[in-house]
Design an enzyme around this catalytic site. Sequence first.
Site, PDB file in Angstrom:
ATOM      1  N   THR A  28      10.849  -8.104 -51.738  1.00  0.00           N
ATOM      2  CA  THR A  28       9.953  -7.141 -51.097  1.00  0.00           C
ATOM      3  C   THR A  28      10.675  -5.793 -50.990  1.00  0.00           C
ATOM      4  O   THR A  28      10.107  -4.735 -51.270  1.00  0.00           O
ATOM      5  CB  THR A  28       9.527  -7.657 -49.699  1.00  0.00           C
ATOM      6  OG1 THR A  28       8.841  -8.895 -49.876  1.00  0.00           O
ATOM      7  CG2 THR A  28       8.643  -6.661 -48.968  1.00  0.00           C
TER       8      THR A  28
ATOM      9  N   ASN B 241       2.326 -14.805 -59.220  1.00  0.00           N
ATOM     10  CA  ASN B 241       2.652 -15.860 -58.261  1.00  0.00           C
ATOM     11  C   ASN B 241       1.419 -16.688 -57.920  1.00  0.00           C
ATOM     12  O   ASN B 241       1.527 -17.800 -57.419  1.00  0.00           O
ATOM     13  CB  ASN B 241       3.245 -15.256 -56.983  1.00  0.00           C
ATOM     14  CG  ASN B 241       2.366 -14.174 -56.400  1.00  0.00           C
ATOM     15  OD1 ASN B 241       2.184 -13.126 -57.029  1.00  0.00           O
ATOM     16  ND2 ASN B 241       1.790 -14.419 -55.236  1.00  0.00           N
TER      17      ASN B 241
ATOM     18  N   GLN C 162       8.679 -14.231 -60.262  1.00  0.00           N
ATOM     19  CA  GLN C 162       8.265 -15.555 -60.758  1.00  0.00           C
ATOM     20  C   GLN C 162       8.586 -15.718 -62.247  1.00  0.00           C
ATOM     21  O   GLN C 162       8.228 -16.735 -62.851  1.00  0.00           O
ATOM     22  CB  GLN C 162       6.761 -15.776 -60.522  1.00  0.00           C
ATOM     23  CG  GLN C 162       6.325 -15.693 -59.070  1.00  0.00           C
ATOM     24  CD  GLN C 162       6.830 -16.856 -58.201  1.00  0.00           C
ATOM     25  OE1 GLN C 162       7.313 -17.861 -58.709  1.00  0.00           O
ATOM     26  NE2 GLN C 162       6.733 -16.698 -56.899  1.00  0.00           N
TER      27      GLN C 162
ATOM     28  N   SER D 218      14.503 -12.420 -56.986  1.00  0.00           N
ATOM     29  CA  SER D 218      14.850 -12.917 -55.654  1.00  0.00           C
ATOM     30  C   SER D 218      15.553 -14.271 -55.724  1.00  0.00           C
ATOM     31  O   SER D 218      15.108 -15.166 -56.453  1.00  0.00           O
ATOM     32  CB  SER D 218      13.551 -13.046 -54.835  1.00  0.00           C
ATOM     33  OG  SER D 218      13.839 -13.360 -53.503  1.00  0.00           O
TER      34      SER D 218
ATOM     35  N   HIS E 116      15.893 -16.744 -53.496  1.00  0.00           N
ATOM     36  CA  HIS E 116      15.366 -17.984 -52.893  1.00  0.00           C
ATOM     37  C   HIS E 116      14.292 -18.651 -53.749  1.00  0.00           C
ATOM     38  O   HIS E 116      13.890 -19.779 -53.480  1.00  0.00           O
ATOM     39  CB  HIS E 116      14.876 -17.747 -51.454  1.00  0.00           C
ATOM     40  CG  HIS E 116      13.581 -17.029 -51.295  1.00  0.00           C
ATOM     41  ND1 HIS E 116      12.395 -17.693 -51.059  1.00  0.00           N
ATOM     42  CD2 HIS E 116      13.262 -15.718 -51.318  1.00  0.00           C
ATOM     43  CE1 HIS E 116      11.418 -16.813 -50.944  1.00  0.00           C
ATOM     44  NE2 HIS E 116      11.920 -15.598 -51.102  1.00  0.00           N
TER      45      HIS E 116
ATOM     46  N   CYS F 179       3.162 -15.279 -48.418  1.00  0.00           N
ATOM     47  CA  CYS F 179       2.992 -14.122 -47.534  1.00  0.00           C
ATOM     48  C   CYS F 179       1.542 -13.981 -47.110  1.00  0.00           C
ATOM     49  O   CYS F 179       1.244 -13.373 -46.095  1.00  0.00           O
ATOM     50  CB  CYS F 179       3.408 -12.836 -48.237  1.00  0.00           C
ATOM     51  SG  CYS F 179       4.975 -12.958 -49.044  1.00  0.00           S
TER      52      CYS F 179
HETATM   53  N1  PLP Z   1       6.903 -10.840 -55.798  1.00  0.00           N
HETATM   54  C1  PLP Z   1       6.417 -12.042 -56.130  1.00  0.00           C
HETATM   55  C2  PLP Z   1       5.695 -12.196 -57.439  1.00  0.00           C
HETATM   56  C3  PLP Z   1       6.584 -13.142 -55.277  1.00  0.00           C
HETATM   57  O1  PLP Z   1       6.094 -14.337 -55.619  1.00  0.00           O
HETATM   58  C4  PLP Z   1       7.274 -12.944 -54.044  1.00  0.00           C
HETATM   59  C5  PLP Z   1       7.396 -14.050 -53.084  1.00  0.00           C
HETATM   60  O2  PLP Z   1       6.469 -14.827 -52.882  1.00  0.00           O
HETATM   61  C6  PLP Z   1       7.771 -11.671 -53.762  1.00  0.00           C
HETATM   62  C7  PLP Z   1       7.566 -10.632 -54.651  1.00  0.00           C
HETATM   63  C8  PLP Z   1       8.529 -11.391 -52.495  1.00  0.00           C
HETATM   64  O3  PLP Z   1       9.813 -11.979 -52.561  1.00  0.00           O
HETATM   65  P1  PLP Z   1      10.749 -12.019 -51.275  1.00  0.00           P
HETATM   66  O4  PLP Z   1      10.331 -13.225 -50.497  1.00  0.00           O
HETATM   67  O5  PLP Z   1      12.150 -12.152 -51.811  1.00  0.00           O
HETATM   68  O6  PLP Z   1      10.541 -10.750 -50.536  1.00  0.00           O
END
Ligand code: PLP
Length: 373
Positions: free
Chosen positions: A70, A146, A176, A196, A198, A317
Amino acid sequence: MIYLDNAGTTKMFEECVEVHKIFSCEQFFNPSALSSESMAVEKLIRDTEQYFLNRLGAREGNILFTGCATESNNLAIKGSLRSGDWEYVFSAGEHPSVFNVAKKLELDGYKVHFVSLNKQGQVDLAELEKVLNKKTRLISIMHVSNETGAINDLEEISKLKDRLCPRSVFHVDGVQGFMKIPFSIRKTSVDLYSFSAHKLHGPKGVAGLYVRNKNNLKELFQGGGQQFGLRSGTENVSGIMQFKKALELIDEVSNFDKVKLLKHKFIETISRESGIVSMDFGGSPYIENLVFLGVKGETMLHALDEKGVIVGLGSACSAKKAGNRVLEVLGVPKDKIISSARISFNAFQTVEEVEKAAEIIVDVYRNIKERVS
Ligand code: PLP
C-alpha cells in the site's frame, strides 16, 4: 486446517524466524551508522537490493524497501505527480491501494482516466490506446488482479507507452504477480513495480518498490534521507533479510506449473457439483472465483470455516464491505457476486490437500442447499 486464502496473506516460512533472530538480536546495527558492524549491515542491504533486481530480471534501477505494498503504491503514484497539464491513467480493476489514490487525485482536480476491463478482466488495450497521449504523465496498471487473477500483458502495454507517451511513467502493482507469474521486467518499459513480502511467505510489515530511474520519483516524507532520500526512516533490516530468505525458497517457474496442477485438480473435484460454478477468467492459476448458486458466499465462508477450510471473499482490505467493485465492473450480475468466494492457492500445498478441500466445499454446499430448499 486447509488454507485457501493465499491472495490475502500467506503463512511465513519458518526459515524466516531464524533470520529475524539474527538481524534483531545479533546483527541489530543501524545501517546508517558508521561502525564497521553498521557498514556490514548496510552492505547486506545493498546486496539484497541487487538480489531483488536480479529476481525481477532488471538490468538497471534500484529497490526501495517500504512497510507494505500500500505504501509502495502510494509512493509510486504520489511521487510521480507533477504540476501542469498532465493526465493520469489507471485501470478500472486496481486494488484499493491504487484505486482510492486515483479517486483522491480526481477529487483534488487532477485529470484522471479509468480504463475499462475486457471480459477476461484485463485492461482493455484498445481503450488504453485511445486514452494515452503526450500529456500522459503516469500509467498505473496492475500485473495480476487480486480479485480475478486476470494477467495484464505488460509487454503490450509497454509498446503502447513507448509509442504514444514515451515520457510517461509506467507503474505496475505487482503484488499478485511477483514471484508467482514467470516475468522479466527487462522485456517491458515498466518504471515502477510494487511487491509485498507477506504474499510470498515472508513477514508482514515489509515490501518493496522497483524504481528504474530514481531521479523521476519524489519522496512522500522528509527525514534522514535513507534509501536515496526517497524513503527516509531506518530500514527494517530484519524484515528485508527475511523477505530475501523467502525469495530464496521460491522458484516461480516450477511453482507456476505446480499451482496450475493444484487448480486443475481442485476444479475437477468441484465440478462434481453442478451448483458450484467456476468464473474462470483464465488468468493466474493462484486465484479462482467460485459461484455457489443459491447460497451466499459469506454463508459458505463461515460454514467452511467451521469445517477447517479457509476461503476469501475478494480483497482482504475490502472483504468487510458489501459487493465487489471489480466483479461489478466486469458486469457480473449482483446475485452471482453475492454468491461468490475467492479461492487462492500456494505452491507448497499438495494435490491431496486441495482435493480434500474441494470435497469439503461440495459437502458443505449440498448440506446448506438441502436446508434452504
Ligand atoms: N495490491 C494488491 C494487488 C494486493 O492484492 C494487495 C493486498 O491484498 C495490496 C496491493 C496491498 O498489499 P499490502 O498488504 O502489502 O499493503
